[in-house]
Design an enzyme around this catalytic site. Structure first.
Site, mmCIF file in Angstrom:
data_model
loop_
_atom_site.group_PDB
_atom_site.id
_atom_site.type_symbol
_atom_site.label_atom_id
_atom_site.label_comp_id
_atom_site.label_asym_id
_atom_site.label_seq_id
_atom_site.Cartn_x
_atom_site.Cartn_y
_atom_site.Cartn_z
ATOM 1 N N LEU A 93 52.903 46.997 49.245
ATOM 2 C CA LEU A 93 52.788 46.591 47.839
ATOM 3 C C LEU A 93 51.446 45.906 47.623
ATOM 4 C CD1 LEU A 93 56.288 44.908 47.307
ATOM 5 C CD2 LEU A 93 55.595 47.138 46.420
ATOM 6 N N HIS A 94 50.777 46.251 46.533
ATOM 7 C CA HIS A 94 49.528 45.549 46.244
ATOM 8 C C HIS A 94 49.132 45.565 44.767
ATOM 9 C CE1 HIS A 94 47.975 49.658 46.169
ATOM 10 N NE2 HIS A 94 46.901 49.189 45.571
ATOM 11 N N ARG A 95 49.766 46.399 43.947
ATOM 12 C CA ARG A 95 49.324 46.527 42.565
ATOM 13 C C ARG A 95 49.673 45.286 41.755
ATOM 14 N NH1 ARG A 95 47.197 51.322 41.176
ATOM 15 N NH2 ARG A 95 47.432 52.973 42.754
ATOM 16 N N ARG B 63 46.399 40.409 48.983
ATOM 17 C CA ARG B 63 46.731 39.980 47.620
ATOM 18 C C ARG B 63 48.209 39.629 47.515
ATOM 19 N NH1 ARG B 63 44.298 41.897 42.645
ATOM 20 N NH2 ARG B 63 45.522 41.165 40.865
ATOM 21 N N ASP C 42 53.607 51.160 46.378
ATOM 22 C CA ASP C 42 52.954 51.417 45.091
ATOM 23 C C ASP C 42 51.575 52.029 45.330
ATOM 24 O OD1 ASP C 42 51.458 49.208 45.921
ATOM 25 O OD2 ASP C 42 52.284 47.851 44.412
#
Length: 373
Positions: free
Chosen positions: A207-209, A242, A286
């Protein structure tokens, strides 16, 4: 025959994987000389330099050293630095890949200097112009003289935008070439053992968005589903920097750390991650590339996004779009065999780089569709 000088632009993690197969094919040709231009958009060694060694690439011929910044700062800095390179060492072709800021920046430089421009992975569209990548794709494709698409929907998108079919070539998915290029090294690893999970009996998570990780309620909902899923299936969660920062800021990291069924990890190198992916029963992500790789490997993939620029992975693959509030239901379908899988898209066969090289050879020396004074 005068050898054509070809600049291959690399910047961010996916670029290295897409360029490597093409570089290895081109370096065996006697009609061209391929040079790597590393913009430095990703300057963390874990996110860039290690990919050179993993993918058998030599040190870049040019390193622009741009680093981080806002979209405008990054794009502008790459343009200034790459223009200087082109003025001193003008290439016959600039080949850009993907949709990062460096892709757009180098495309603008090449177009303004009347250097032949090719875009590898052209024609992808999500329909969401709030995504910076979508703007980069659209503008780059308008500028490019030669557009290499990974799937037939890319051809359709470009033609719908009024781009001449003479500039468009369906070549297949270069990411599959990257995977097959590294397959022996990938298969030699035992990453699952490192995390204490059994092949075919675990899931992978990335996940990073911002839409998923920057909003506390969305991230908390996703984490709740991951925790519940881990009671049925162990999960290996490769945590993006992030995401790690947001988990800490929102006080969600402690709950994850307490879960025996969730193995937290720093971002993995490409070969390590793909070794893990090959043995996974399920992917929750994502990311863009993972949608393609799981389709190729016939692994159910749940993509936490409202749209995808790779719809072929849904219509002809194993990918499904989900929201935080539908994730649990789709996980259940995936684990109970309720997700339909279909055939591989055409030309996802590990031979894309050879088709691209052949296309470059055919077009070298031809007049461009645009003219420069």
């Amino acid at each position: 025959m005068i050898r054509q000088n070809i600049h291959l632009i690399v910047a961010a993690r996916p670029n290295f994987m897409k360029v490597a197969p093409l570089y290895h094919v081109l370096k065996r040709q006697d009609w061209c000389r391929a040079e790597l231009v590393h913009t430095g958009q990703h300057y963390d060694a874990n996110m860039s330099d290690t990919f050179f060694s993993d993918l058998g690439l030599p040190p870049p011929d040019y390193h622009l050293g741009v680093g981080s910044g806002s979209h405008a700062e990054q794009t502008g800095a790459v343009m200034v630095a790459y223009e200087e390179i082109c003025l001193r060492h003008r290439p016959d072709w600039t080949v850009v890949v993907g949709d990062v800021n460096s892709t757009l920046a180098c495309a603008l430089v090449a177009a303004k200097l009347c250097i032949a421009l090719a875009h590898l992975e052209a024609g992808l569209r999500s329909g969401d112009r709030t995504m910076p990548e979508e703007i980069n794709r659209i503008v780059t494709d308008r500028l490019a003289d030669l557009l290499w698409t990974p799937s037939s929907d890319g051809n359709d998108n470009l033609k719908a935008e009024g781009i001449s079919g003479e500039r468009i070539e369906l070549v297949g998915n270069i990411m599959i070439d990257a995977f097959e290029l590294q397959r022996p090294q990938i298969d030699s690893l035992c990453v699952a053992e490192r995390f204490g999970v059994e092949r075919g009996r675990y899931g992978i998570v990335t996940l990073h968005r911002p839409s998923n990780v920057d909003d506390r309620s969305s991230l908390a909902q996703i984490i709740d589903v991951l925790i519940a899923t881990s009671h049925r299936l162990p999960l290996v969660f490769a945590v993006h920097p992030r995401t790690r920062a947001r988990l800490h800021d929102f006080g969600l990291d402690a709950a994850l750390a307490r879960q025996d069924g969730i193995r937290l990890s720093e971002p993995l190198r490409y070969n390590e991650f793909m070794n893990l992916a090959c043995g996974a029963r399920l992917a929750i992500t994502d990311s863009g590339g993972i949608q393609e790789e799981t389709t190729y490997l016939n692994i159910p993939c749940l993509t936490l996004r409202p749209n995808t620029e790779r719809p072929i992975t849904i219509t002809q693959g194993t990918n499904r779009l989900v929201r935080p509030d539908t994730l649990a239901e789709m996980v259940d379908q995936a684990l109970t065999g309720g997700l339909r899988t279909t055939r591989h898209p055409a030309l996802w066969d590990g031979k894309t780089a050879a088709r691209v090289a052949e296309s470059l050879f055919r077009h070298s020396g031809r007049d461009l569709t645009r003219t420069c004074a």
